[in-house]
Write a protein that holds these residues in place. Structure first.
Motif, PDB file in Angstrom:
ATOM      1  N   VAL A   4      85.386 -56.552 111.573  1.00  0.00           N
ATOM      2  CA  VAL A   4      85.210 -57.596 110.602  1.00  0.00           C
ATOM      3  C   VAL A   4      85.526 -58.846 111.026  1.00  0.00           C
ATOM      4  O   VAL A   4      86.449 -59.007 111.405  1.00  0.00           O
ATOM      5  CB  VAL A   4      85.995 -57.077 109.061  1.00  0.00           C
ATOM      6  CG1 VAL A   4      85.692 -58.192 108.116  1.00  0.00           C
ATOM      7  CG2 VAL A   4      85.308 -55.959 108.780  1.00  0.00           C
ATOM      8  N   ARG A  21      78.900 -64.668 102.853  1.00  0.00           N
ATOM      9  CA  ARG A  21      79.271 -63.218 102.537  1.00  0.00           C
ATOM     10  C   ARG A  21      79.456 -62.858 101.361  1.00  0.00           C
ATOM     11  O   ARG A  21      80.138 -61.780 100.615  1.00  0.00           O
ATOM     12  CB  ARG A  21      80.681 -63.238 103.279  1.00  0.00           C
ATOM     13  CG  ARG A  21      80.433 -62.905 105.028  1.00  0.00           C
ATOM     14  CD  ARG A  21      81.868 -63.550 105.720  1.00  0.00           C
ATOM     15  NE  ARG A  21      81.656 -63.423 106.939  1.00  0.00           N
ATOM     16  CZ  ARG A  21      81.180 -64.538 107.483  1.00  0.00           C
ATOM     17  NH1 ARG A  21      80.582 -65.572 107.009  1.00  0.00           N
ATOM     18  NH2 ARG A  21      80.887 -64.411 108.911  1.00  0.00           N
ATOM     19  N   GLU A  24      77.383 -59.568 100.757  1.00  0.00           N
ATOM     20  CA  GLU A  24      77.550 -58.041 101.641  1.00  0.00           C
ATOM     21  C   GLU A  24      79.109 -58.310 101.898  1.00  0.00           C
ATOM     22  O   GLU A  24      79.561 -57.353 102.759  1.00  0.00           O
ATOM     23  CB  GLU A  24      76.782 -58.333 102.941  1.00  0.00           C
ATOM     24  CG  GLU A  24      75.084 -58.546 102.618  1.00  0.00           C
ATOM     25  CD  GLU A  24      74.713 -57.230 102.017  1.00  0.00           C
ATOM     26  OE1 GLU A  24      75.269 -56.149 102.082  1.00  0.00           O
ATOM     27  OE2 GLU A  24      73.519 -57.391 101.377  1.00  0.00           O
ATOM     28  N   GLY A  25      79.880 -59.453 101.828  1.00  0.00           N
ATOM     29  CA  GLY A  25      81.148 -59.087 102.442  1.00  0.00           C
ATOM     30  C   GLY A  25      81.895 -58.248 101.672  1.00  0.00           C
ATOM     31  O   GLY A  25      81.704 -58.112 100.276  1.00  0.00           O
ATOM     32  N   ASP A  26      83.030 -57.483 102.074  1.00  0.00           N
ATOM     33  CA  ASP A  26      83.738 -56.457 101.472  1.00  0.00           C
ATOM     34  C   ASP A  26      84.964 -57.267 100.753  1.00  0.00           C
ATOM     35  O   ASP A  26      85.115 -58.300 101.021  1.00  0.00           O
ATOM     36  CB  ASP A  26      84.182 -55.479 102.435  1.00  0.00           C
ATOM     37  CG  ASP A  26      85.080 -56.025 103.504  1.00  0.00           C
ATOM     38  OD1 ASP A  26      86.067 -56.424 103.128  1.00  0.00           O
ATOM     39  OD2 ASP A  26      84.768 -55.790 104.714  1.00  0.00           O
ATOM     40  N   ASP A  27      85.356 -56.492  99.830  1.00  0.00           N
ATOM     41  CA  ASP A  27      86.382 -57.208  98.903  1.00  0.00           C
ATOM     42  C   ASP A  27      87.525 -57.367  99.810  1.00  0.00           C
ATOM     43  O   ASP A  27      88.174 -58.638  99.475  1.00  0.00           O
ATOM     44  CB  ASP A  27      87.050 -56.026  97.777  1.00  0.00           C
ATOM     45  CG  ASP A  27      85.892 -55.757  96.796  1.00  0.00           C
ATOM     46  OD1 ASP A  27      84.891 -56.742  96.768  1.00  0.00           O
ATOM     47  OD2 ASP A  27      86.080 -54.652  96.131  1.00  0.00           O
ATOM     48  N   GLU A  28      88.141 -56.690 100.618  1.00  0.00           N
ATOM     49  CA  GLU A  28      89.403 -57.225 101.575  1.00  0.00           C
ATOM     50  C   GLU A  28      89.004 -58.678 102.296  1.00  0.00           C
ATOM     51  O   GLU A  28      89.850 -59.388 102.335  1.00  0.00           O
ATOM     52  CB  GLU A  28      89.580 -56.118 102.345  1.00  0.00           C
ATOM     53  CG  GLU A  28      91.121 -56.435 103.057  1.00  0.00           C
ATOM     54  CD  GLU A  28      91.514 -55.220 103.719  1.00  0.00           C
ATOM     55  OE1 GLU A  28      92.538 -55.319 104.473  1.00  0.00           O
ATOM     56  OE2 GLU A  28      90.785 -54.076 103.725  1.00  0.00           O
ATOM     57  N   ALA A  29      87.994 -58.509 103.009  1.00  0.00           N
ATOM     58  CA  ALA A  29      87.458 -59.792 103.760  1.00  0.00           C
ATOM     59  C   ALA A  29      87.687 -60.973 102.946  1.00  0.00           C
ATOM     60  O   ALA A  29      88.175 -62.000 103.174  1.00  0.00           O
ATOM     61  CB  ALA A  29      86.280 -59.443 104.543  1.00  0.00           C
ATOM     62  N   ASP A 128      81.945 -54.844  89.139  1.00  0.00           N
ATOM     63  CA  ASP A 128      82.521 -56.143  89.846  1.00  0.00           C
ATOM     64  C   ASP A 128      81.745 -57.475  89.919  1.00  0.00           C
ATOM     65  O   ASP A 128      82.330 -58.269  90.475  1.00  0.00           O
ATOM     66  CB  ASP A 128      83.123 -55.656  91.107  1.00  0.00           C
ATOM     67  CG  ASP A 128      84.291 -54.738  91.218  1.00  0.00           C
ATOM     68  OD1 ASP A 128      85.149 -54.824  90.064  1.00  0.00           O
ATOM     69  OD2 ASP A 128      84.431 -53.916  92.071  1.00  0.00           O
ATOM     70  N   ARG A 154      81.217 -62.566  90.546  1.00  0.00           N
ATOM     71  CA  ARG A 154      81.749 -61.479  91.316  1.00  0.00           C
ATOM     72  C   ARG A 154      83.379 -61.255  91.416  1.00  0.00           C
ATOM     73  O   ARG A 154      83.879 -62.572  91.626  1.00  0.00           O
ATOM     74  CB  ARG A 154      81.560 -61.262  92.962  1.00  0.00           C
ATOM     75  CG  ARG A 154      81.797 -60.364  93.736  1.00  0.00           C
ATOM     76  CD  ARG A 154      81.248 -60.347  95.081  1.00  0.00           C
ATOM     77  NE  ARG A 154      82.088 -59.077  96.102  1.00  0.00           N
ATOM     78  CZ  ARG A 154      81.800 -59.024  97.207  1.00  0.00           C
ATOM     79  NH1 ARG A 154      80.655 -59.574  97.986  1.00  0.00           N
ATOM     80  NH2 ARG A 154      82.494 -58.098  97.650  1.00  0.00           N
ATOM     81  N   LEU A 156      86.859 -60.043  92.681  1.00  0.00           N
ATOM     82  CA  LEU A 156      87.794 -59.388  93.900  1.00  0.00           C
ATOM     83  C   LEU A 156      88.799 -58.803  93.191  1.00  0.00           C
ATOM     84  O   LEU A 156      89.527 -59.237  92.315  1.00  0.00           O
ATOM     85  CB  LEU A 156      88.038 -60.287  94.830  1.00  0.00           C
ATOM     86  CG  LEU A 156      87.006 -61.097  95.668  1.00  0.00           C
ATOM     87  CD1 LEU A 156      87.553 -61.971  96.423  1.00  0.00           C
ATOM     88  CD2 LEU A 156      85.867 -60.212  95.971  1.00  0.00           C
TER      89      LEU A 156
END
Length: 255
Positions: A4, A21, A24-29, A128, A154, A156
């Motif tokens: 990542v 992102r 498509e970006g994940d929550d942690e990133a 979310d 969105r 997080l």
């Protein structure tokens, strides 16, 4: 497994990174990007708002939201960083309220917002993200226009890692115009492109930090367009007024 790509540290790059992102970006990133945004804008001690220019989107970034028929390089970029008092749960109710024209008076001549997912489920934390369409009519220096926008909220989650999300959850809001606005009558004004990215996060003691990035191609007539510093200042002042009105709604316990 693909590594990542970490979020950058500088404000301009962070706005572009988060825009790209958003889907498509994940929550942690993305939470890491919020952490870096907080450091970049001095969220802990932020007292006064500030603003400036941001570099323009490229064609690849515009294509992420399906805009391929216009050059985003024609849309000037600006940003606003602000902080105001608001309960974060209440802020999410304001951001997702269907009748924004009921909350922010004298902004729209007409306004309709349609959600694809359940707003109640989003507010309850069951989903979310909620996507929406906006059809609105507004006036620009005496000229009336009709626009159809597309957007999403969105959230997080608080991942429970103080090294990643030290301030709890955050909300990202992205919106854009799939097509230029239509002006009524014989008007030399135009609103051809509009891309907006907002990031909100709580910063303790009932405070919310708000980072607002916008890329807009517009002609206000009389030689006043978004390349003009005066036009940019008018828009930035309007964005700050929006935050002031949001803070007032929070103080009143609305919506």
């Amino acid at each position: 497994m693909q590594e990542v790509e970490p979020a950058p540290a500088e404000l301009d790059a962070l706005l572009h990174w988060t825009w790209a992102r958003y889907d498509e970006g994940d929550d942690e990133a993305l939470a890491g990007a919020v952490t870096n945004l907080d450091a970049a804008v001095g969220g802990q001690g932020l007292v006064e708002s500030f603003d400036g220019s941001v570099s323009r989107l490229d064609r690849e970034e515009a294509a992420l939201v399906g805009v391929t028929d216009r050059d985003p390089g024609d849309a000037a970029g600006i940003f606003l960083v602000d902080a105001f008092a608001c309960d974060f749960d209440q802020l999410q109710e304001i951001l997702s309220y269907p009748g924004q024209d009921e909350l922010f008076l004298d902004v729209y001549d007409a306004y309709a917002r349609t959600f694809e997912q359940s707003r109640d489920a989003w507010l309850a934390g069951d989903v979310d993200r909620i996507d929406y369409d906006i059809d609105y009519t507004a006036s620009l220096l005496g000229a009336t226009y009709v626009a159809a926008g597309r957007g999403a909220l969105r959230r997080l989650p608080d991942l429970g890692d103080p090294e990643v999300t030290p301030f709890g959850p955050a909300v990202l809001q992205r919106s854009y115009l799939p097509a230029p606005a239509a002006f009524e009558g014989d008007s030399n004004k135009s609103l051809d492109q509009d891309y907006q990215l907002e990031v909100y996060w709580p910063r303790g003691e009932g405070r919310v930090v708000h980072v607002y990035g916008m890329w807009r191609q517009a002609n206000f007539g009389s030689g006043l367009d978004m390349e003009n510093e005066s036009a940019q200042r008018i828009l930035l002042n309007n964005l700050l007024d929006w935050d002031d009105n949001t803070a007032a709604l929070c103080a009143e316990g609305r919506p």
